[in-house]
Design an enzyme around this catalytic site. Structure first.
Site, PDB file in Angstrom:
ATOM      1  N   ASP A  30       0.855  -1.180   0.000  1.00 32.87           N
ATOM      2  CA  ASP A  30       0.000   0.000   0.000  1.00 32.87           C
ATOM      3  C   ASP A  30       0.897   1.238   0.000  1.00 32.87           C
ATOM      4  O   ASP A  30       1.983   1.225   0.591  1.00 32.87           O
ATOM      5  CB  ASP A  30      -0.911   0.007   1.226  1.00 32.87           C
ATOM      6  CG  ASP A  30      -2.108   0.928   1.072  1.00 32.87           C
ATOM      7  OD1 ASP A  30      -3.232   0.425   0.950  1.00 32.87           O
ATOM      8  OD2 ASP A  30      -1.909   2.161   1.073  1.00 32.87           O
ATOM      9  N   LYS A  35      -0.497   3.804   7.250  1.00 30.39           N
ATOM     10  CA  LYS A  35      -1.348   2.623   7.387  1.00 30.39           C
ATOM     11  C   LYS A  35      -0.502   1.358   7.526  1.00 30.39           C
ATOM     12  O   LYS A  35      -0.770   0.512   8.390  1.00 30.39           O
ATOM     13  CB  LYS A  35      -2.286   2.487   6.187  1.00 30.39           C
ATOM     14  CG  LYS A  35      -3.198   1.271   6.261  1.00 30.39           C
ATOM     15  CD  LYS A  35      -3.926   1.007   4.958  1.00 30.39           C
ATOM     16  CE  LYS A  35      -5.029   1.986   4.703  1.00 30.39           C
ATOM     17  NZ  LYS A  35      -5.855   1.588   3.513  1.00 30.39           N
ATOM     18  N   PHE A 251     -31.904 -11.752   3.286  1.00 31.92           N
ATOM     19  CA  PHE A 251     -32.191 -10.404   2.812  1.00 31.92           C
ATOM     20  C   PHE A 251     -33.693 -10.108   2.767  1.00 31.92           C
ATOM     21  O   PHE A 251     -34.156  -9.316   1.953  1.00 31.92           O
ATOM     22  CB  PHE A 251     -31.553 -10.156   1.435  1.00 31.92           C
ATOM     23  CG  PHE A 251     -30.044 -10.106   1.492  1.00 31.92           C
ATOM     24  CD1 PHE A 251     -29.396  -8.905   1.682  1.00 31.92           C
ATOM     25  CD2 PHE A 251     -29.301 -11.260   1.392  1.00 31.92           C
ATOM     26  CE1 PHE A 251     -28.008  -8.866   1.759  1.00 31.92           C
ATOM     27  CE2 PHE A 251     -27.919 -11.232   1.461  1.00 31.92           C
ATOM     28  CZ  PHE A 251     -27.276 -10.028   1.644  1.00 31.92           C
ATOM     29  N   CYS A 262     -20.920  -1.445  -0.671  1.00 30.46           N
ATOM     30  CA  CYS A 262     -21.155  -2.191  -1.913  1.00 30.46           C
ATOM     31  C   CYS A 262     -22.489  -1.885  -2.577  1.00 30.46           C
ATOM     32  O   CYS A 262     -22.527  -1.421  -3.719  1.00 30.46           O
ATOM     33  CB  CYS A 262     -21.052  -3.698  -1.641  1.00 30.46           C
ATOM     34  SG  CYS A 262     -19.375  -4.255  -1.267  1.00 30.46           S
ATOM     35  N   LYS A 265     -23.114   1.753  -3.995  1.00 25.75           N
ATOM     36  CA  LYS A 265     -22.149   2.064  -5.050  1.00 25.75           C
ATOM     37  C   LYS A 265     -22.344   1.175  -6.268  1.00 25.75           C
ATOM     38  O   LYS A 265     -22.320   1.651  -7.417  1.00 25.75           O
ATOM     39  CB  LYS A 265     -20.731   1.885  -4.495  1.00 25.75           C
ATOM     40  CG  LYS A 265     -19.607   2.036  -5.521  1.00 25.75           C
ATOM     41  CD  LYS A 265     -18.242   1.935  -4.867  1.00 25.75           C
ATOM     42  CE  LYS A 265     -17.905   0.538  -4.422  1.00 25.75           C
ATOM     43  NZ  LYS A 265     -17.602  -0.368  -5.548  1.00 25.75           N
ATOM     44  N   LYS A 323     -24.380  -1.864   9.456  1.00 30.24           N
ATOM     45  CA  LYS A 323     -24.765  -3.207   9.882  1.00 30.24           C
ATOM     46  C   LYS A 323     -23.929  -3.568  11.097  1.00 30.24           C
ATOM     47  O   LYS A 323     -22.934  -2.892  11.396  1.00 30.24           O
ATOM     48  CB  LYS A 323     -24.572  -4.221   8.751  1.00 30.24           C
ATOM     49  CG  LYS A 323     -23.126  -4.410   8.338  1.00 30.24           C
ATOM     50  CD  LYS A 323     -22.964  -5.435   7.223  1.00 30.24           C
ATOM     51  CE  LYS A 323     -23.255  -6.833   7.697  1.00 30.24           C
ATOM     52  NZ  LYS A 323     -22.930  -7.851   6.675  1.00 30.24           N
TER      53      LYS A 323
END
Length: 463
Positions: A30, A35, A251, A262, A265, A323
């Site tokens: 990265d 980070k 669901f 997710c 987007k 969530k």
């Protein structure tokens, strides 16, 4: 195999760690030096159950390492995964592929002969072709392969999703790429279905899957509104349709709308892809519109629960992340709900077991506290937005005692309405008309759960 993973965000960090857990030599790279330093010091940039344990175990076993040195990470790697972010472009909705293309350009000089570049980032159709063209400007065609290997990780259960997936999708245009990717997954996964297809189809599968699940969530949420009007029970409705194997019960939990990194987007990106090709995806379009409207509509449910006006009142929101078991606040339903309540004049306090730090970056003028009872102290209503286990286990009697008014708006069915009513709350839930819910709660006093479900089902059928 030696594997390199470019990107240490959610997908890259989980994927790299799990590949190491399977025994591969994995280097995660990265550009963010801070980070990488924090990861090497045991401070992970995301919250995901058990991820810290797996990272520590595989680092100790010398199977997993983290670096900013792209050249050393890529050199001699048999598979290089691109797992960088593809956020929606502001104001346009399509995926921003700049990080993907940058990774392709920068890795090209260091690719080993015969290496497979696997795109794990969620990308639109044709991205693999573009990546191949970028690398081919530096490397001889035929000396490398480009594959699509989309991820299907659910935040909060990502480790299990990777190590024991429903399926693995591999999109490749040549036999070498297919063989290498199959070798990577076949042994550890055994009988798990491996879907091998072309690159474009693999790229589209991820978007299609998320759009379908988003549609399913929106479908049950709209039926919940109907249940409230006619006096039926959306939980039992979901049970009744979910037992149909063609539909399935996942669901189908009515709530305040989907969020996260997710679904919002990817549905929007799929819509933009279709528009680019002159295709109308009316269902996906309506799903996006309905979901955004629902998040703010939940604020009206709170207003109704307190008597029609929240101006000057204090509202406690329990659960802020989109969530449970994640600290992700991206597109969290709590954000538009809180913003709408604030516009109506309410003072809002918030509590989340792990999400307060990220919530502070997206919420303004909200007092974030580390204890649910302090969050609810002297509040006029408590709103449950995220069904964390720690929130489900709250002592309702104690919660009621610290509040000014006994109003509980449970947007996630975290509590049994009967138990909340017994603790002195006026309960507002999703998918039941309040008076109907109170009538049904009487059935649970002396009848076991299975029998009461049968009785309630008969009552619903008889209305």
């Amino acid at each position: 195999m030696k594997i390199a993973v470019i990107g240490t965000g959610y997908v890259g960090l989980v994927s790299g760690t799990c590949f190491a857990e399977w025994g591969h030599d994995v280097v995660c790279v990265d550009k963010n030096a801070d980070k990488i330093s924090r990861i090497n010091n045991g401070q992970l940039p995301i919250y995901e159950p058990d991820l810290d344990i797996l990272v520590a175990r595989n680092r100790e076993a010398d199977r997993l390492s983290f670096t900013c040195d792209l050249a050393s990470a890529i050199t001699n790697a048999q598979v290089v995964f691109i797992a960088v972010g593809t956020p929606s472009r502001v104001g346009q909705g399509d995926a921003d592929l700049s990080f993907v293309y940058m990774a392709a350009r920068e890795m090209a000089p260091f690719l080993a002969e015969g290496a497979v570049v696997a795109v794990k980032s969620t990308v639109p159709v044709g991205t693999g072709d573009a990546v191949e063209k970028i690398i081919a400007s530096v490397c001889r065609r035929g000396s490398f392969s480009v594959a699509s290997n989309p991820e299907f990780l659910r935040e909060g259960v990502a480790i299990g999703d990777f190590l024991k997936p429903d399926r693995v999708v591999i999109g490749a245009e040549d036999g070498r790429a297919r063989a290498v990717m199959l070798a990577l997954y076949r042994e550890p996964l055994g009988s798990t279905p491996l879907v091998v297809t072309d690159r474009c189809t693999a790229e589209l599968i991820k978007y299609a899957a998320n759009a379908f699940l988003a549609t399913k969530i929106t479908f049950i949420n709209e039926l919940a509104d109907l249940c409230e009007r006619v006096g039926s029970n959306v939980g039992e409705l979901a049970l009744g349709i979910g037992l149909d194997k063609r539909i399935g019960n996942s669901f189908l939990n009515a709530g305040p709308g989907y969020g996260g990194s997710c679904f919002p987007k990817d549905t929007l990106a799929l819509l933009r892809i279709a528009q680019d090709y002159g295709v109308v995806l009316r269902i996906v379009e309506e799903t996006i519109v309905a979901n955004e409207a629902r998040k703010r509509k939940m604020a009206l449910k709170v207003v109704d629960a307190v008597g029609g006006d929240v101006d000057g009142q204090t509202i406690a929101v329990l659960g802020l992340t989109f969530k449970p078991d994640t600290d992700d606040m991206r597109e969290a339903p709590a954000v538009p709900l809180i913003e709408t309540l604030q516009r109506y004049g309410a003072t809002v306090r918030g509590y989340d077991p792990v999400g307060n730090e990220n919530a502070s970056c997206v919420l303004e003028n909200v007092a974030l506290v580390d204890d649910p009872y302090e969050c609810a102290r002297d509040a006029d209503a408590v709103v449950v937005v995220t069904e964390w286990d720690s929130i489900r286990r709250i002592d309702l009697s104690r919660l009621r005692r610290v509040m000014r008014r006994p109003v509980l708006v449970d947007l996630r069915s975290a509590f049994e309405p009967g138990a909340a009513s017994a603790a002195g709350f006026r309960v507002s839930t999703i998918g039941q008309r309040p008076e109907r819910a109170e009538r049904l709660n009487l059935l649970t006093d002396d009848v076991d759960r299975d029998t009461s479900r049968q009785i309630r089902s008969r009552q619903v059928r008889g209305k």
